[in-house]
Design an enzyme around this catalytic site. Structure first.
Site, PDB file in Angstrom:
ATOM      1  N   CYS A 389      34.186  93.369  58.178  1.00  9.26           N
ATOM      2  CA  CYS A 389      33.948  92.582  57.170  1.00  9.26           C
ATOM      3  C   CYS A 389      34.354  93.260  55.856  1.00  9.26           C
ATOM      4  CB  CYS A 389      32.565  91.912  56.839  1.00  9.26           C
ATOM      5  SG  CYS A 389      32.251  90.269  55.195  1.00  9.26           S
ATOM      6  N   HIS A 515      31.160  88.507  61.651  1.00  6.28           N
ATOM      7  CA  HIS A 515      30.210  89.387  61.540  1.00  6.28           C
ATOM      8  C   HIS A 515      30.323  88.776  63.095  1.00  6.28           C
ATOM      9  CE1 HIS A 515      29.147  91.264  58.003  1.00  6.28           C
ATOM     10  NE2 HIS A 515      29.187  89.975  57.562  1.00  6.28           N
ATOM     11  N   GLU A 517      29.431  91.064  65.670  1.00  8.45           N
ATOM     12  CA  GLU A 517      27.219  91.753  65.472  1.00  8.45           C
ATOM     13  C   GLU A 517      26.474  90.496  65.752  1.00  8.45           C
ATOM     14  OE1 GLU A 517      29.014  92.327  62.587  1.00  8.45           O
ATOM     15  OE2 GLU A 517      27.807  92.264  61.329  1.00  8.45           O
TER      16      GLU A 517
HETATM   17  N1  GLN Z   1      31.857  92.433  49.656  1.00  4.94           N
HETATM   18  C1  GLN Z   1      32.538  92.273  50.750  1.00  4.94           C
HETATM   19  C2  GLN Z   1      32.788  90.774  49.909  1.00  4.94           C
HETATM   20  O1  GLN Z   1      32.096  89.799  48.907  1.00  4.94           O
HETATM   21  C3  GLN Z   1      32.232  91.878  52.287  1.00  4.94           C
HETATM   22  C4  GLN Z   1      30.684  91.472  52.471  1.00  4.94           C
HETATM   23  C5  GLN Z   1      30.073  91.651  53.878  1.00  4.94           C
HETATM   24  O2  GLN Z   1      31.052  93.168  54.300  1.00  4.94           O
HETATM   25  N2  GLN Z   1      29.718  91.177  54.198  1.00  4.94           N
HETATM   26  O3  GLN Z   1      34.284  89.560  50.546  1.00  4.94           O
END
Ligand code: GLN
Length: 540
Positions: A389, A515, A517
């Site tokens: 992410c 994600h 994970e």
């Molecule tokens: N802050 C980043 C976004 O909003 C990544 C968010 C995250 O890693 N869950 O895109």
């Protein structure tokens, strides 16, 4: 319907979630249908704005719900998706009762905790139960974990709902109460009085526990089951000992050894079916006695608190068991490091003999510049790394700055920049309600057929969960993918949103906007994590 209600006492963190997940996995492995619900007493609708320092990570369900981290335990133990409707908060309950009141559903009534709030709790539980019952008939059970502890000020409406669920003659409800046995350091004897008092509190509201799960430190081998049985009116064999363990995956085995699952099944009038648990047991054996050790760096800004990146750590554990090795997670706090000098990273990696890096996601600027240096180091030194992410966004910024020479390239999340390589989608720029700018769901990605990701997934597309706002800016897609080593590997079916990137000349570099994970289970490691560990082992 059949229900198991799990309550807890003294403090949160008594492993109520792990107890619920362990019972669930034993019953599922005996062939029964299982759903787990968590009732959380807080007023929020979901865990969106919860501080990771107070509550640990926010887990994301397949259908985009932001929920308590216990949902991660449920999914990892059961190897099954648990949906957002299984998360019931006080906020949701009040919101919908007030909404119904405005709609005129309660004409001429006084809207009250009993019956309206309690009925709403029961209604939501029954909705989940109905789905399961339609699918599995009477061979199914709903486990309900009640968040918080007995006697909390925000607890009674859930307790009353459980009591009423039990009063319904169509239901069989078993109550499991989890509580620690307290011991003094100067006296190894464990004390049962606090536990007894918590059971009295439960009885005051009309709940008589059928089992008590006694939590103790690992050194406690003897527990006063007879005494507890006599004082609390619970049969000795229903007093289950649950000591701390080197691995939480040992808990179902401990329960099975004490016939906990057998008693639960027989109480439901089921003929006992032993759980099929051989693979699980073998994996636990590996976790307890690993053959090799491997150091993986977890670089992020909440590294001091273990639960903040729980799913990432658990996904690494699932992967390392697969390779009969133990991974030592070495935490690098990228927000704390003061001097951002590249040599420090080289020294840190050398000193800790780090063979791979995993970078979890987060929000906000703190720690990002330091992270960009970690990305540069891992890219140049060919250290295997998996970026999740924000991790992907950081890897893109690093590449734009140091390979494409786009000076000052950055994400607009962190301010204005001459090269906004990471930006909000145009369609979201004018959205004022912050929550509506969140991308929360499972999204499909088309994979580049020649990519490593597509080989790992063994498919032309994949579906992963998302929780973010920002994206790789489509204006830079061509430049990023055509001038070097970086491969966009790929994105949403319309090719506007990048899902994965990888380097062609690197033993293992994968970054994902999703994600992965949240998809890993103890018996079924997630492929990207599995391959990160494999590539890191090859660096030995
Ligand atoms: N802050 C980043 C976004 O909003 C990544 C968010 C995250 O890693 N869950 O895109």
């Amino acid at each position: 319907m059949k229900y198991i209600v799990v309550t807890g006492w003294v403090m949160s963190w008594t492993w109520k979630g792990i107890v619920s997940a362990s019972l669930g996995s034993l019953l599922k492995n005996s062939g029964y249908g299982v759903e787990i619900i968590k009732c959380d007493p807080y007023i929020q609708i979901d865990a969106w704005t919860m501080s990771p320092y107070e509550h640990g990570e926010v887990f994301v369900t397949h259908d985009g719900g932001e929920v308590d981290l216990d949902f991660g335990h449920y999914e990892r133990f059961l190897d099954q998706q648990v949906m957002f409707e299984n998360s019931i908060t006080t906020g949701q309950i009040y919101q919908s009762v007030i909404h119904k009141e405005r709609q005129g559903e309660y004409l001429w009534q006084t809207v009250q905790v009993i019956p309206h709030i309690v009925d709403e709790v029961i209604l939501r539980i029954e909705n989940v139960a109905k789905k399961l019952e339609d699918h599995r008939g009477s061979w199914a059970v709903v486990i309900i974990e009640i968040g918080g502890t007995v006697g909390d000020i925000e607890w009674p409406h859930f307790a009353e709902a459980m009591r009423q669920l039990d009063m319904n003659k169509d239901n069989i409800v078993q109550f499991v109460h989890v509580a620690p046995l307290i011991s003094h350091s100067y006296n190894s004897e464990v004390k049962t009085k606090p536990l007894q008092h918590s059971i009295q509190k439960l009885r005051e509201i009309g709940i008589i526990p059928d089992y008590v799960v006694m939590r103790t430190p690992s050194e406690v081998t003897q527990v006063p089951s007879e005494k507890i049985s006599m004082m609390c009116g619970i049969p000795t064999e229903n007093c289950i000992h649950c000591p701390d363990r080197k691995t939480i995956y040992q808990v179902p085995i401990d329960f099975e050894l004490q016939w906990f699952d057998k008693q639960v099944q027989e109480w439901f009038w089921w003929e006992y079916a032993a759980p099929k648990f051989e693979t699980w047991k073998k994996k636990v054996e590996v976790l307890m006695n690993p053959q090799k050790t491997l150091n993986i760096c977890l670089a992020g800004k909440y590294t001091e608190l273990e639960d903040c990146y729980l799913s990432v750590v658990e996904a690494c554990i699932h992967a390392w068991v697969h390779f009969d090795s133990k991974v030592e997670i070495i935490r690098l706090d990228t927000a704390e490091v003061e001097k951002k000098w590249e040599e420090y990273i080289a020294l840190f990696f050398k000193e800790h003999a780090i063979k791979g890096v995993v970078v979890p996601g987060w929000f906000g600027e703190r720690g990002v510049e330091w992270m960009i240096l970690v990305a540069k180091y891992a890219r140049e030194n060919k250290t295997p790394y998996l970026w999740i992410c924000l991790g992907l966004q950081v890897a893109v910024i690093e590449y734009a700055r140091n390979v494409l020479w786009l000076e000052g390239a950055n994400s607009t999340e962190f301010g204005t920049t001459p090269h906004p390589v990471i930006d909000l989608m145009n369609s979201q720029k004018d959205v004022e309600n912050k929550w509506w700018t969140m991308r929360l769901w499972h999204y499909e990605a088309q994979l580049n057929p020649s990519s490593k990701v597509s080989t790992l997934y063994g498919a032309a597309s994949c579906i992963d969960r998302h929780r973010h706002r920002y994206e790789v800016n489509p204006d830079y897609h061509d430049q990023l993918s055509h001038e070097g080593d970086l491969r966009l590997s790929w994105c949403s079916p319309d090719r506007m949103l990048v899902e994965y990137i990888e380097y062609s000349h690197h033993p293992y570099f994968i970054a994902t906007q999703a994600h992965p994970e949240f998809e890993s289970a103890f018996l079924d490691p997630q492929p990207l994590f599995r391959d990160l560990i494999k590539a890191s082992l090859q660096r030995e």
